[in-house]
Design a protein around this motif. Sequence first.
Motif, short mmCIF file in Angstrom:
data_model
loop_
_atom_site.label_atom_id
_atom_site.label_comp_id
_atom_site.label_asym_id
_atom_site.label_seq_id
_atom_site.Cartn_x
_atom_site.Cartn_y
_atom_site.Cartn_z
N LEU A 259 0.83 -1.20 0.00
CA LEU A 259 0.00 0.00 0.00
C LEU A 259 0.87 1.25 0.00
CD1 LEU A 259 -2.86 1.19 0.22
CD2 LEU A 259 -2.67 0.97 2.71
N LEU A 260 1.93 1.24 0.79
CA LEU A 260 2.84 2.38 0.83
C LEU A 260 3.53 2.57 -0.51
CD1 LEU A 260 4.31 4.59 2.51
CD2 LEU A 260 6.04 2.85 3.05
N HIS A 261 3.97 1.46 -1.14
CA HIS A 261 4.63 1.57 -2.44
C HIS A 261 3.69 2.16 -3.48
CE1 HIS A 261 7.46 0.57 -5.62
NE2 HIS A 261 6.46 0.05 -6.30
N GLU A 262 2.43 1.75 -3.47
CA GLU A 262 1.47 2.31 -4.43
C GLU A 262 1.25 3.78 -4.17
OE1 GLU A 262 -0.96 1.90 -7.82
OE2 GLU A 262 0.54 0.59 -6.90
N PHE A 292 -1.12 7.24 8.14
CA PHE A 292 -0.51 5.97 7.73
C PHE A 292 0.82 6.21 7.03
CE2 PHE A 292 0.21 3.28 3.98
CZ PHE A 292 0.39 2.05 4.57
N PHE A 293 0.85 7.17 6.12
CA PHE A 293 2.06 7.43 5.34
C PHE A 293 3.20 7.90 6.24
CE2 PHE A 293 4.92 9.35 2.33
CZ PHE A 293 4.73 8.65 1.15
N LYS A 294 2.91 8.82 7.14
CA LYS A 294 3.94 9.35 8.03
C LYS A 294 4.47 8.27 8.97
CE LYS A 294 3.63 13.45 9.82
NZ LYS A 294 3.14 14.64 10.55
N SER A 300 5.66 13.23 5.54
CA SER A 300 4.29 13.43 5.07
C SER A 300 4.21 13.17 3.56
CB SER A 300 3.83 14.86 5.36
OG SER A 300 4.53 15.77 4.55
N PRO A 301 3.03 12.85 3.04
CA PRO A 301 2.90 12.62 1.59
C PRO A 301 3.32 13.83 0.76
CG PRO A 301 0.95 11.83 2.74
CD PRO A 301 1.78 12.56 3.75
#
Length: 314
Positions: A259-262, A292-294, A300-301
């Motif tokens: 999910l993070l890679h996408e 989630f990303f952080k 941050s995104p």
Amino acid sequence: MENSTIPRLELETFANEGYKVPLLDVQHYPVNSSYFVIHNRDEYPVKDYISPHRRKFYKIFHMTAGTGILTIGLHRYEMGPNEIAFLHPDEIMSWQTTSAETGGHFCLIHPAYFGHDAEHLLNLFKQYPSFETDKSVIQLTDAQSAAIKGYFENMYREDRGTSGDKKQAILLQLQLLLLESQRAGKNRVTTPVSEGYRYIYRFLSLLETSFQVKERDSLVKLKTAAEFADQLYIHPNYLNSLVRNHTGKTLREHIQDRLLHEAKSLLVQTDWGINEISDGLGFSGQAAFTSFFKKKAAISPSAFRKNATATITT
């Protein structure tokens, strides 16, 4: 849950009888990788790893020394000196090094590298028979291996040079490499993969097909570890133990990593807003996605996108 046609083994029995390999690190190529990458295996030794779908790169590697086990799809090759392998972007592959010695080169070629002026070569890649999983490895004679080593060395030198026409020189060497390999025409025989590898292969295949965010209105339905196991007709605990024992990560960690890679891919390769990416990946809102990303990327995104864009343009 339906009954499986795949034989069931107790975990202890399976661990003793099947898939006796080191931990395979699941690797995704960087989302902002160059369209053409070439390395010398002496200076850039290949570690044991498994790479899932959507690498987006054709890969060619040539061995002049050392041994290893290459698995492409469900085809297993025991490789050694004077052999060359061709890997299609859409296939899951893994590599296990079986010797301390190493030698040769490998290169990665993104389809976009060819451009409009070399579409004929891209079509050659698409039709080249050795990119089929059961024909991927070719045994070379000493003379053929020496010639291919020369092509790789020429590409390596051109890639690190400053000539304005270096891309044309690299494309010419690639075409000669394909021709020399095709003339060899001696495909290596494959051997069956273990039952355990089949499970891992199928899990990674399902995981990849669950993340197909190609349009703004595409929506990913996030699945739990239990749902993936159910699709494979096996108990979640069994699948989780199998995957953890041979990749070092749990099913949940693999799902989050994918999910993070996408998310990173969409941040770098599209101009979509953070909220659009959040919606497409199935998060309840932008705040949940950012959290989630952080937590996973320690950034941050928006900051990740800014840094990645600066890297590409410099």
